[in-house]
Design a protein around this motif. Structure first.
Motif, PDB file in Angstrom:
ATOM      1  N   LEU A 177      18.417  43.517  40.494  1.00 13.12           N
ATOM      2  CA  LEU A 177      19.434  43.672  39.199  1.00 13.12           C
ATOM      3  C   LEU A 177      19.350  45.341  38.565  1.00 13.12           C
ATOM      4  O   LEU A 177      20.352  45.312  38.282  1.00 13.12           O
ATOM      5  CB  LEU A 177      18.518  42.933  38.058  1.00 13.12           C
ATOM      6  N   LYS A 204      15.105  44.839  33.552  1.00  9.50           N
ATOM      7  CA  LYS A 204      14.422  43.907  32.917  1.00  9.50           C
ATOM      8  C   LYS A 204      13.776  44.570  31.682  1.00  9.50           C
ATOM      9  O   LYS A 204      13.660  43.880  30.552  1.00  9.50           O
ATOM     10  CB  LYS A 204      13.390  43.333  33.676  1.00  9.50           C
ATOM     11  N   HIS A 207      23.252  45.674  40.000  1.00 14.39           N
ATOM     12  CA  HIS A 207      24.062  45.393  38.727  1.00 14.39           C
ATOM     13  C   HIS A 207      23.832  46.515  37.525  1.00 14.39           C
ATOM     14  O   HIS A 207      24.228  46.175  36.479  1.00 14.39           O
ATOM     15  CB  HIS A 207      23.778  43.920  38.233  1.00 14.39           C
ATOM     16  N   ASN A 208      22.573  47.349  37.538  1.00 14.54           N
ATOM     17  CA  ASN A 208      22.250  48.093  36.525  1.00 14.54           C
ATOM     18  C   ASN A 208      21.913  47.355  35.245  1.00 14.54           C
ATOM     19  O   ASN A 208      22.263  47.772  34.229  1.00 14.54           O
ATOM     20  CB  ASN A 208      23.444  49.095  36.506  1.00 14.54           C
ATOM     21  N   VAL A 209      21.062  46.435  35.749  1.00 13.48           N
ATOM     22  CA  VAL A 209      20.606  45.501  34.575  1.00 13.48           C
ATOM     23  C   VAL A 209      18.840  45.678  34.863  1.00 13.48           C
ATOM     24  O   VAL A 209      18.265  45.309  35.781  1.00 13.48           O
ATOM     25  CB  VAL A 209      20.809  44.292  34.717  1.00 13.48           C
ATOM     26  N   CYS A 239      19.209  35.709  41.069  1.00 11.56           N
ATOM     27  CA  CYS A 239      19.942  36.695  40.179  1.00 11.56           C
ATOM     28  C   CYS A 239      20.612  35.971  39.280  1.00 11.56           C
ATOM     29  O   CYS A 239      21.612  35.040  40.101  1.00 11.56           O
ATOM     30  CB  CYS A 239      20.535  37.583  41.036  1.00 11.56           C
ATOM     31  N   HIS A 240      20.678  35.972  38.381  1.00  9.72           N
ATOM     32  CA  HIS A 240      21.667  35.444  37.274  1.00  9.72           C
ATOM     33  C   HIS A 240      22.930  35.878  37.087  1.00  9.72           C
ATOM     34  O   HIS A 240      23.910  35.085  36.638  1.00  9.72           O
ATOM     35  CB  HIS A 240      21.057  35.436  35.979  1.00  9.72           C
ATOM     36  N   ILE A 241      23.186  37.030  37.939  1.00  8.98           N
ATOM     37  CA  ILE A 241      24.554  37.300  37.804  1.00  8.98           C
ATOM     38  C   ILE A 241      25.456  37.030  39.156  1.00  8.98           C
ATOM     39  O   ILE A 241      26.492  36.420  39.029  1.00  8.98           O
ATOM     40  CB  ILE A 241      24.668  39.137  37.856  1.00  8.98           C
ATOM     41  N   CYS A 242      24.903  37.224  40.453  1.00  4.94           N
ATOM     42  CA  CYS A 242      25.585  36.955  41.603  1.00  4.94           C
ATOM     43  C   CYS A 242      24.917  35.803  42.185  1.00  4.94           C
ATOM     44  O   CYS A 242      25.318  35.386  43.359  1.00  4.94           O
ATOM     45  CB  CYS A 242      25.598  38.067  42.433  1.00  4.94           C
ATOM     46  N   SER A 243      24.070  35.286  41.542  1.00  4.06           N
ATOM     47  CA  SER A 243      23.222  33.981  42.291  1.00  4.06           C
ATOM     48  C   SER A 243      22.657  34.114  43.488  1.00  4.06           C
ATOM     49  O   SER A 243      22.012  32.879  44.184  1.00  4.06           O
ATOM     50  CB  SER A 243      24.234  32.768  42.478  1.00  4.06           C
ATOM     51  N   ARG A 289      13.734  40.635  42.944  1.00  6.59           N
ATOM     52  CA  ARG A 289      14.794  40.108  42.001  1.00  6.59           C
ATOM     53  C   ARG A 289      15.186  41.103  40.979  1.00  6.59           C
ATOM     54  O   ARG A 289      16.382  41.674  40.879  1.00  6.59           O
ATOM     55  CB  ARG A 289      14.726  38.741  41.544  1.00  6.59           C
TER      56      ARG A 289
END
Length: 329
Positions: free
Chosen positions: A205, A213, A209-211, A188-192, A201
């Motif tokens: 997200l 793709k 994180h409400n992200v 995860c690029h937000i929390c690693s 993944r």
């Protein structure tokens, strides 16, 4: 007669029987006359181009003999007022199978075997020059043929460079390595956090994180969907009101097989779901689950005016009508 090719042999369209002589194939195909052709095409055709034997083709309405499919379609429209789509011809390769002399119906070149004729037809007349020599399926790109050969007709295995797992195709091995062994793809690029798979993944997200793709927006109601197939289903069901499944008993129409199957329970005398406490039976599992709340005193529906709780939503609605119908709040 639809048919397939396997090497230099004719293969039955409906089963895996192969024949060296076309006449044997024709006799064998007659044993499948009761098979639903349309259903077979929808479930088993793996290529965009179908192969048809049109030797002896004729109009079923007046028995007039014709030379090819285009002439047949023109005849049907002109003589019998039957609407035909000429676009279908783009997805059909016509042959006149013979054990003596096989000819290309476009340039009339002669061949001794079906394999070379099929190769000639695809390369010169079908703009799909790459053909599988094993099963006769053609491709527009060399890479697509290689991928097909490795997946469908593997001759060797490809071992993962990180574990002992083996695969029949290079692209399957590469996908495995990327999905399982490459942590950067699953991180995860937000929390690693490193997740178990790329799918997990993406789900992480979206839910944490409400992200998203990818998102697909309905142009009618602006509702968002994660996958395109969900958007397509939504539009057909909600906005186009498609109902293609019909109940043969009462004539009611439904959007898909799942809804039709749920409906068909109404026409059944069986109640397969039984309450183990009071032995009451139900048509659907959902009905049993709601009923079971009575025995567990699960009163999850609470009145916002007087805080009285109920087991079922229907009971709460009835309560609201009787006691709080004129309550403005």
């Amino acid at each position: 007669m639809p048919f397939r090719v396997y090497g230099n042999k004719f293969r039955c369209f409906y089963c895996t029987s192969s024949f060296s002589h076309s006449e044997d194939l024709k006799e064998h195909t007659k044993t499948h006359e009761s098979v639903n052709l349309i259903k077979t095409i929808r479930t088993s055709v793996t290529t965009l181009v179908a192969k048809l034997d049109i030797s002896g083709i004729s109009c079923k309405l007046c028995s007039e003999n014709v030379n090819d499919l285009r002439v047949l379609l023109e005849h049907l429209q002109k003589e019998h007022d039957v609407k035909c789509s000429y676009e279908a011809l783009d997805y059909i390769l016509s042959f006149k199978l013979s054990d003596d002399d096989l000819k290309c119906l476009i340039c009339y070149e002669s061949f001794s075997y079906i394999g070379p004729l099929l190769l000639h037809t695809h390369r010169l007349h079908n703009q799909r020059p790459y053909i599988c020599e094993t099963c006769g399926i053609s491709f527009g790109a060399k890479g697509a043929l290689e991928k097909h050969s490795q997946s469908v007709h593997p001759t060797k295995s490809y071992q993962c460079r990180h574990c002992e797992k083996k695969f029949t195709a290079i692209h399957r091995r590469d996908n495995h390595e990327k999905r399982i062994h490459d942590e950067s793809e699953r991180k995860c690029h937000i929390c690693s956090e490193v997740l178990g798979s790329i799918y997990i993944r993406d789900t992480h997200l979206a839910t944490v994180h409400n992200v998203w793709k990818s998102e697909f927006k309905c142009e009618v109601c602006s509702q968002m969907f994660r996958y395109k197939y969900l958007l397509v289903t939504h539009k057909k069901r909600v906005h186009l009101k498609e109902k293609n499944m019909t109940c043969e008993i009462c004539g009611d129409k439904f959007f898909d097989k799942r809804l039709l199957k749920l409906h068909m329970v109404r026409h059944s005398d069986t109640k397969p779901f039984k309450c183990e406490t009071c032995q009451k039976r139900f048509l659907r599992k959902r009905g049993l689950e709601i009923h079971t709340r009575i025995h567990t005193n699960d009163k999850r529906y609470v009145c916002k005016h007087c805080s009285k709780a109920f087991v079922q939503m229907a009971s709460l609605k009835c309560h609201m009508r009787l006691h709080h119908e004129n309550n403005p709040s």
